[in-house]
Design a protein around this motif. Structure first.
Motif, short mmCIF file in Angstrom:
data_model
loop_
_atom_site.label_atom_id
_atom_site.label_comp_id
_atom_site.label_asym_id
_atom_site.label_seq_id
_atom_site.Cartn_x
_atom_site.Cartn_y
_atom_site.Cartn_z
N MET A 181 0.84 -1.20 0.00
CA MET A 181 0.00 0.00 0.00
C MET A 181 0.87 1.25 0.00
SD MET A 181 -2.74 1.23 2.90
CE MET A 181 -1.42 1.37 4.14
N ILE A 182 1.91 1.28 0.85
CA ILE A 182 2.79 2.44 0.92
C ILE A 182 3.55 2.62 -0.39
CG2 ILE A 182 4.78 3.43 2.11
CD1 ILE A 182 3.86 1.98 4.64
N ALA A 183 4.05 1.51 -0.96
CA ALA A 183 4.79 1.61 -2.23
C ALA A 183 3.88 2.10 -3.35
CB ALA A 183 5.38 0.24 -2.58
N SER A 184 2.63 1.64 -3.37
CA SER A 184 1.71 2.05 -4.44
C SER A 184 1.34 3.52 -4.34
CB SER A 184 0.42 1.21 -4.38
OG SER A 184 0.72 -0.17 -4.56
N SER A 185 1.46 4.10 -3.13
CA SER A 185 1.14 5.53 -2.99
C SER A 185 2.17 6.41 -3.69
CB SER A 185 1.06 5.89 -1.50
OG SER A 185 2.33 5.80 -0.88
N PHE A 186 3.34 5.88 -4.01
CA PHE A 186 4.37 6.64 -4.71
C PHE A 186 4.36 6.37 -6.22
CE2 PHE A 186 6.01 6.29 -0.38
CZ PHE A 186 6.35 7.60 -0.11
N LYS A 187 3.46 5.51 -6.67
CA LYS A 187 3.41 5.16 -8.08
C LYS A 187 2.37 6.00 -8.82
CE LYS A 187 4.57 0.24 -7.43
NZ LYS A 187 4.10 -1.14 -7.67
N THR A 188 2.46 5.96 -10.13
CA THR A 188 1.41 6.51 -10.97
C THR A 188 0.39 5.40 -11.26
OG1 THR A 188 2.59 5.97 -13.01
CG2 THR A 188 3.03 8.12 -12.01
N ASN A 189 -0.74 5.79 -11.82
CA ASN A 189 -1.73 4.78 -12.18
C ASN A 189 -1.17 3.77 -13.17
OD1 ASN A 189 -3.80 5.50 -10.53
ND2 ASN A 189 -5.08 6.42 -12.12
N TRP A 243 -5.83 5.71 -8.47
CA TRP A 243 -5.47 4.77 -7.41
C TRP A 243 -4.27 5.22 -6.60
CZ3 TRP A 243 -8.84 1.20 -6.12
CH2 TRP A 243 -9.79 0.80 -7.06
N SER A 244 -3.39 5.99 -7.18
CA SER A 244 -2.25 6.49 -6.42
C SER A 244 -2.71 7.43 -5.32
CB SER A 244 -1.26 7.20 -7.35
OG SER A 244 -1.88 8.30 -8.01
N LEU A 245 -3.69 8.31 -5.62
CA LEU A 245 -4.25 9.18 -4.59
C LEU A 245 -4.96 8.37 -3.51
CD1 LEU A 245 -5.78 12.23 -6.51
CD2 LEU A 245 -3.65 12.11 -5.23
N LEU A 246 -5.65 7.33 -3.96
CA LEU A 246 -6.37 6.50 -3.00
C LEU A 246 -5.41 5.79 -2.05
CD1 LEU A 246 -9.16 5.46 -2.16
CD2 LEU A 246 -8.86 3.58 -3.76
N PHE A 247 -4.34 5.24 -2.59
CA PHE A 247 -3.35 4.57 -1.73
C PHE A 247 -2.64 5.57 -0.81
CE2 PHE A 247 -3.39 1.07 -4.97
CZ PHE A 247 -3.77 0.06 -4.08
N ALA A 248 -2.42 6.78 -1.29
CA ALA A 248 -1.82 7.80 -0.43
C ALA A 248 -2.75 8.14 0.73
CB ALA A 248 -1.51 9.05 -1.24
N GLY A 249 -4.04 8.26 0.44
CA GLY A 249 -4.99 8.52 1.51
C GLY A 249 -5.10 7.38 2.49
N LEU A 250 -5.08 6.14 1.98
CA LEU A 250 -5.12 4.98 2.87
C LEU A 250 -3.88 4.91 3.75
CD1 LEU A 250 -6.50 2.26 0.41
CD2 LEU A 250 -7.73 3.39 2.26
N THR A 251 -2.74 5.28 3.19
CA THR A 251 -1.50 5.28 3.98
C THR A 251 -1.58 6.29 5.12
OG1 THR A 251 -0.21 4.60 2.04
CG2 THR A 251 0.99 5.59 3.89
N LEU A 252 -2.02 7.49 4.81
CA LEU A 252 -2.13 8.51 5.85
C LEU A 252 -3.18 8.15 6.90
CD1 LEU A 252 -1.90 11.80 3.73
CD2 LEU A 252 -0.13 10.75 5.15
N SER A 253 -4.26 7.52 6.47
CA SER A 253 -5.31 7.16 7.42
C SER A 253 -4.90 5.98 8.29
CB SER A 253 -6.60 6.81 6.68
OG SER A 253 -6.43 5.66 5.86
N ALA A 254 -3.96 5.16 7.81
CA ALA A 254 -3.52 4.00 8.60
C ALA A 254 -2.47 4.37 9.64
CB ALA A 254 -2.96 2.92 7.67
N LEU A 255 -1.77 5.47 9.45
CA LEU A 255 -0.69 5.84 10.38
C LEU A 255 -1.18 6.05 11.82
CD1 LEU A 255 1.49 8.24 8.17
CD2 LEU A 255 1.93 5.85 8.78
#
Length: 280
Positions: free
Chosen positions: A35-43, A245-257
């Motif tokens: 999830m964290i790695a996908s937040s740094f990727k593009t779609n 999906w990159s924005l979504l994974f970034a949001g999930l990462t921040l919400s999981a912290l």
């Protein structure tokens, strides 16, 4: 020969235990890392190489997230609702569990059974009466509607956990405190409450995760964009025809912290609370 028998684990068996433990750890951690790695990727990277590391590590996706949605408001609302609910649950549940476990009146058993009934009836079955109640109290579209519901739904399981823990504490501690002049509240606050920290850690983690991740009640009771919590607020990132999906994974990462932080801070108490009574 020493008295009694001692259970010894062979080196091979111990090695297998470590192997299973590390395999389980990898299985549990891998989705978080992905999830964290996908937040740094593009779609394009996510769809072409979903299991690989990103080609470059940039915070552009996180900056874009804060510009695309009011994520700061969502985060603040989730923190307010979850923290307030957990504090209220811990306070009221600890006092109720102390009363149920330490005082013997004719209605004490019925009171404890009343809390147990709350474990048997799913709160979502009462969504219509709850909605009408919040409407009559003029609490619709306010964070207090969520706080009150989470507090009410979290108290039964918390009272159940804390009552069992209170009953494991020796009565002699209270008797000694009362001889020294303590009243009921002082016995509860100064003597017994510090001893139930493991159980309180369990209660805090269970209810914090439940309130933080809940999607159902914020969807029903909150319509104003500025008052939405993270699970509901993140729904705006799902487009009708396309999803970033990159924005979504970034949001999930921040919400999981925050959840990870709470668990790390209270993990010791959580484990002690789960294993309390298993050994003497």
């Amino acid at each position: 020969m020493k008295g009694g028998s001692e259970l010894k684990t062979s080196p091979s068996a111990r090695a297998m235990q470590y192997v299973f433990a590390y395999v389980f750890m990898l299985v549990a951690i891998y989705p978080i890392v992905l999830m964290i790695a996908s937040s740094f990727k593009t779609n394009m990277e996510i769809f072409s190489n979903p299991l690989s590391l990103p080609q470059s590590f940039s915070l552009d996706t996180y900056k874009k997230l804060w510009e695309a949605v009011p994520f700061g408001d969502f985060l603040l609302n989730s923190v307010i609702v979850s923290v307030t609910s957990v504090v209220l649950i811990a306070v009221f549940s600890a006092m109720a569990a102390f009363y149920v476990s330490r005082f013997s009146y004719r209605w004490t058993g019925l009171l404890y059974f009343y809390f147990l009934v709350g474990l048997m009836i799913p709160i979502k079955l009462g969504i219509v009466p709850l909605f009408l109640l919040m409407k009559n109290l003029e609490l619709l579209n306010t964070l207090w509607s969520l706080i009150l519901i989470y507090t009410a739904s979290g108290i039964p399981i918390s009272v159940f956990i804390l009552t069992g823990f209170f009953r494991t504490l020796p009565v002699e501690l209270e008797e000694a405190a009362r001889i020294d002049g303590c009243n009921h509240f002082q016995v509860f606050w100064r003597v017994l409450l510090p001893l139930i920290r493991p159980a309180l850690g369990t209660v805090v983690i269970i209810n914090f995760i439940s309130a933080w991740n809940d999607f159902f009640f914020p969807l029903i009771f909150i319509q104003e964009e500025a008052l939405k919590t993270i699970p509901v607020g993140m729904m705006v990132l799902f487009g009708e025809y396309e999803t970033d999906w990159s924005l979504l994974f970034a949001g999930l990462t921040l919400s999981a912290l925050p959840m990870i932080g709470v668990f790390l801070m209270a993990s010791r108490q959580f484990m002690e609370g789960l294993t309390a009574g298993a050994v003497k």
